[in-house]
Design a protein around this motif. Structure first.
Motif, PDB file in Angstrom:
ATOM      1  N   PRO A 140     -42.656 -36.920 -87.799  1.00 18.38           N
ATOM      2  CA  PRO A 140     -42.970 -37.080 -86.374  1.00 18.38           C
ATOM      3  C   PRO A 140     -44.472 -37.237 -86.169  1.00 18.38           C
ATOM      4  O   PRO A 140     -45.255 -36.455 -86.705  1.00 18.38           O
ATOM      5  CB  PRO A 140     -42.454 -35.784 -85.736  1.00 18.38           C
ATOM      6  CG  PRO A 140     -42.230 -34.824 -86.849  1.00 18.38           C
ATOM      7  CD  PRO A 140     -42.121 -35.583 -88.135  1.00 18.38           C
ATOM      8  N   GLU A 190     -40.326 -34.407 -92.533  1.00 14.09           N
ATOM      9  CA  GLU A 190     -39.893 -34.355 -91.126  1.00 14.09           C
ATOM     10  C   GLU A 190     -40.174 -33.004 -90.462  1.00 14.09           C
ATOM     11  O   GLU A 190     -40.045 -32.870 -89.242  1.00 14.09           O
ATOM     12  CB  GLU A 190     -38.401 -34.744 -90.990  1.00 14.09           C
ATOM     13  CG  GLU A 190     -37.422 -33.779 -91.600  1.00 14.09           C
ATOM     14  CD  GLU A 190     -37.198 -34.027 -93.104  1.00 14.09           C
ATOM     15  OE1 GLU A 190     -36.262 -33.415 -93.659  1.00 14.09           O
ATOM     16  OE2 GLU A 190     -37.962 -34.832 -93.711  1.00 14.09           O
ATOM     17  N   THR A 247     -43.683 -39.882 -81.200  1.00 15.89           N
ATOM     18  CA  THR A 247     -42.483 -40.603 -81.618  1.00 15.89           C
ATOM     19  C   THR A 247     -41.238 -39.811 -81.253  1.00 15.89           C
ATOM     20  O   THR A 247     -40.128 -40.354 -81.295  1.00 15.89           O
ATOM     21  CB  THR A 247     -42.473 -40.799 -83.145  1.00 15.89           C
ATOM     22  OG1 THR A 247     -42.722 -39.528 -83.779  1.00 15.89           O
ATOM     23  CG2 THR A 247     -43.531 -41.792 -83.589  1.00 15.89           C
ATOM     24  N   ASP A 248     -41.403 -38.570 -80.881  1.00 19.27           N
ATOM     25  CA  ASP A 248     -40.292 -37.642 -80.825  1.00 19.27           C
ATOM     26  C   ASP A 248     -40.622 -36.594 -79.753  1.00 19.27           C
ATOM     27  O   ASP A 248     -41.683 -35.981 -79.775  1.00 19.27           O
ATOM     28  CB  ASP A 248     -40.241 -36.997 -82.226  1.00 19.27           C
ATOM     29  CG  ASP A 248     -39.224 -35.900 -82.351  1.00 19.27           C
ATOM     30  OD1 ASP A 248     -39.262 -34.940 -81.566  1.00 19.27           O
ATOM     31  OD2 ASP A 248     -38.399 -36.013 -83.280  1.00 19.27           O
ATOM     32  N   ARG A 249     -39.739 -36.412 -78.782  1.00 18.94           N
ATOM     33  CA  ARG A 249     -40.080 -35.553 -77.651  1.00 18.94           C
ATOM     34  C   ARG A 249     -40.204 -34.087 -78.043  1.00 18.94           C
ATOM     35  O   ARG A 249     -41.018 -33.358 -77.471  1.00 18.94           O
ATOM     36  CB  ARG A 249     -39.059 -35.718 -76.520  1.00 18.94           C
ATOM     37  CG  ARG A 249     -39.624 -35.187 -75.227  1.00 18.94           C
ATOM     38  CD  ARG A 249     -39.005 -35.761 -73.995  1.00 18.94           C
ATOM     39  NE  ARG A 249     -39.735 -35.283 -72.825  1.00 18.94           N
ATOM     40  CZ  ARG A 249     -39.288 -35.346 -71.578  1.00 18.94           C
ATOM     41  NH1 ARG A 249     -38.112 -35.891 -71.339  1.00 18.94           N
ATOM     42  NH2 ARG A 249     -40.008 -34.878 -70.575  1.00 18.94           N
ATOM     43  N   ASP A 250     -39.402 -33.640 -79.012  1.00 20.94           N
ATOM     44  CA  ASP A 250     -39.539 -32.250 -79.471  1.00 20.94           C
ATOM     45  C   ASP A 250     -40.923 -32.014 -80.066  1.00 20.94           C
ATOM     46  O   ASP A 250     -41.547 -30.983 -79.826  1.00 20.94           O
ATOM     47  CB  ASP A 250     -38.471 -31.922 -80.532  1.00 20.94           C
ATOM     48  CG  ASP A 250     -37.093 -31.774 -79.899  1.00 20.94           C
ATOM     49  OD1 ASP A 250     -37.023 -31.555 -78.666  1.00 20.94           O
ATOM     50  OD2 ASP A 250     -36.094 -31.891 -80.635  1.00 20.94           O
TER      51      ASP A 250
END
Lengths: 222, 222
Positions: free
Chosen positions: B136, B95, B165-168
């Protein structure tokens, strides 16, 4: 040349009427299902054009009449009205009228705007299926931000890919479009490339949403 | 930050290695299935970077090793190698490693280049399906002309939409990308928007074919 804008009282129709009216010497015919709406729209366009020092010939009539007189007829209607609009002007279309479609079918979801094509693959191809035999069909103006186009105060600098059933028709529309200041038409081949062009409209709106932008258009460059 | 370019000996990998190497202070790790190919490529990149006055840290190793060290790992491989490349580096992904995919599946037909997506809808979504849970996944760099990117003599001025998949993770890649001179990353939402971005790559190649152009890239503007 005579350019008819069917549904020319709507957003993309207004932008094209004003830009063709100001930047070219062609005759612009604004069509509507309702001739009174067409005349009202034309009165407004003439006022705008006059305020920008342009002496343009813009006339308003019912869709069938403008199509009958047109060399190029732009289907400036929403995608769900493409079928019935073609039907209503079918008798006025023949191989000497280039039918141009800028419509894109989209739906919004949680992630942004999504291209939502008809079973023909694209609205451009749907228009070709519905048009009477022998009528050259061209896809153009899909990715232009209508509000910016209709604002003659705004300088524009956008590209528009042009696809078609017939290369002569594509070239006619490319040349015509290049007469508008700040628009560059790019040849893009046959109608099988229309889905990618229409898909780009949805992507462009999505980018507008995520990047605090408005009225985005596209340029290709080396 | 450590940026790994898996398949970094190929065209888009070379461009990203050279631009990240010249324009940023990040450590660039070039990966290949064959460590000797990676070292050979790096020797060439270092020579190019030195000729352009850059003192960049570029190192070459086997794909799994560069992934293990990376904060951001770019899958710079052809679309048909995406699956086996992910498999070969799966143990090195977690991750804390953002997996970035620029690959686009296309096929050429008589009319131009066509987007030819896998059943996942896009190669970007295929990568997300194949990546280990929790990793991500970000799609970026799809529409960049690789040869122009790899030519440090060439000034560039291109946009690249970024989905994830993930804004960060998207923001990390956006910020990283904006460090490259002449590249502007645009947030483009979730992976469901990747198909439109990949489709634009095919359209851009088609436009290159019909307009006597080369190395076209895309800019969105108001």
């Amino acid at each position: 040349m005579r350019i008819a804008l069917l549904g020319g009282t709507g957003d993309i129709g207004e932008g094209l009427a004003l830009r063709f009216g100001r930047d070219t010497d062609h005759e612009v015919l604004v069509g509507s299902r309702d001739p009174e709406s067409a005349r009202d729209a034309v009165a407004g366009y003439e006022e705008t054009l006059e305020a920008h020092g342009a002496e343009a010939t813009v006339k308003g009539f019912v869709n069938e009449m403008v199509t009958d007189r047109a060399d190029v007829a732009v289907l400036a209607v929403p995608p769900y009205h493409v079928g019935d609009t073609i039907e209503s002007v079918a008798d006025a279309l023949d191989e000497n009228t280039i039918l141009v479609t800028p419509a894109v079918a989209m739906k919004r979801d949680d992630g942004g705007m999504q291209f939502h094509p008809p079973s023909a693959g694209s609205t451009t191809e749907l228009v070709a299926q519905r048009a009477p035999d022998g009528v050259p069909v061209v896809g153009a103006y899909h990715n232009l931000p209508a509000a910016r186009l209709a604002d003659l105060e705004a300088d524009i600098d956008y590209d528009t890919p042009v696809v078609g059933t017939d290369r002569d028709a594509v070239r006619t529309v490319v040349d015509l479009t290049n007469e508008i200041e700040g628009l560059r038409a790019l040849e893009a081949g046959p109608l099988s490339n229309a889905a990618a062009i229409e898909s780009l409209t949805a992507l462009t709106i999505t980018l507008t949403m995520y990047n605090d932008a408005r009225d985005l258009g596209v340029k290709w460059q080396e």
